[in-house]
Design an enzyme around this catalytic site. Structure first.
Site, PDB file in Angstrom:
ATOM      1  N   HIS A 166      10.271  -1.519  35.862  1.00 62.49           N
ATOM      2  CA  HIS A 166      11.646  -1.481  35.386  1.00 62.49           C
ATOM      3  C   HIS A 166      11.999  -0.238  34.281  1.00 62.49           C
ATOM      4  O   HIS A 166      10.632   0.369  33.862  1.00 62.49           O
ATOM      5  CB  HIS A 166      11.934  -2.370  34.477  1.00 62.49           C
ATOM      6  CG  HIS A 166      11.274  -2.655  33.375  1.00 62.49           C
ATOM      7  ND1 HIS A 166      11.366  -1.942  32.176  1.00 62.49           N
ATOM      8  CD2 HIS A 166       9.912  -3.554  33.011  1.00 62.49           C
ATOM      9  CE1 HIS A 166      10.586  -2.525  31.193  1.00 62.49           C
ATOM     10  NE2 HIS A 166       9.649  -3.417  31.700  1.00 62.49           N
ATOM     11  N   GLU A 183       7.025 -10.358  33.892  1.00 62.18           N
ATOM     12  CA  GLU A 183       5.912 -10.243  33.273  1.00 62.18           C
ATOM     13  C   GLU A 183       4.924 -10.927  32.746  1.00 62.18           C
ATOM     14  O   GLU A 183       5.263 -12.287  32.515  1.00 62.18           O
ATOM     15  CB  GLU A 183       6.502  -9.279  31.700  1.00 62.18           C
ATOM     16  CG  GLU A 183       5.424  -8.361  31.215  1.00 62.18           C
ATOM     17  CD  GLU A 183       4.571  -7.377  31.989  1.00 62.18           C
ATOM     18  OE1 GLU A 183       3.983  -7.929  32.674  1.00 62.18           O
ATOM     19  OE2 GLU A 183       4.845  -6.422  31.480  1.00 62.18           O
TER      20      GLU A 183
END
Length: 220
Positions: free
Chosen positions: A11, A85
């Protein structure tokens, strides 16, 4: 249409990245102004790829990063469970030296094969692999041709990429941080035991044989 290619992209920048904060719990913070520019740049860099689908983790930052790319290719972003994550547990929200040292020591041990090691109150490397790898196999089964882009997160992508790409060592995967919108590009290769070959890894000139222009922007 070209053979299946999987682009695993980190990201864009968030305020947590700027502050060096361990920030893993979704949905998490949005992109910064720079992060939004990085997302637009990623869409431009992949404009000529035959992108057939764009996916993102449940995190806000991943979905926002994926949106310009999906729009560029006429797709919507499909959100996937299991590709978020590495969960930091008791280290969540911290940026102090002790917390960062603990994270990097345990994360580094995963790249030596000690995936049963666990972050305090958080995930083990095996936990991450068990939730992430089946998603990649599902994407490969779903899209036999073309480029699929999955926007996810730096630590998770380094672990997974180093684990399944037969031409990438754990040491290589661990030694260089994946920058914001950096990419790990995989291709299916049935001649390899793992079934996957890495053709590009941002920050590694010696991994793979495919070097796209604009190898990602600076970031944590």
């Amino acid at each position: 249409m070209s053979a299946f290619r999987l682009v695993l992209a980190r990201h864009g920048e968030t305020e947590s990245n700027v502050g060096g904060v361990l920030d893993s719990r979704p949905p998490g913070p949005p992109l910064t102004d720079l992060g939004r520019l990085q997302a637009e740049a990623l869409a431009e860099e992949l404009a000529e790829e035959p992108v057939v689908a764009v996916y993102a983790s449940v995190a806000t930052r991943a979905r926002q990063t994926a949106a310009p790319l999906a729009a560029r290719h006429g797709h919507t972003v499909e959100v996937l469970e299991g590709v978020h994550e590495v969960q930091c547990g008791e280290l969540e929200g911290r940026s102090d030296v002790d917390a960062l040292r603990t994270f990097h020591e345990i994360f580094g041990s995963w790249h030596t094969g000690l995936v049963s090691s666990r972050l305090p109150g958080g995930e083990s490397g095996q936990d991450v692999l068990d939730r992430f790898l089946p998603v990649l196999e599902e994407l490969r089964d779903r899209h036999p041709e073309g480029t699929v882009v999955l926007v996810s997160h730096g630590a998770a992508l380094r672990l997974v990429g180093g684990w399944i790409a037969e031409n990438v060592t754990g040491r290589a995967a661990d030694e260089v941080l994946l920058p914001n919108t950096g990419r790990v590009v995989l291709e299916a290769d049935t001649s390899l035991a793992s079934g996957w070959r890495c053709v590009f890894w941002t920050g590694h000139d010696d991994i793979g044989d495919d070097q796209p222009a604009g190898a990602g922007a600076a970031g944590d």
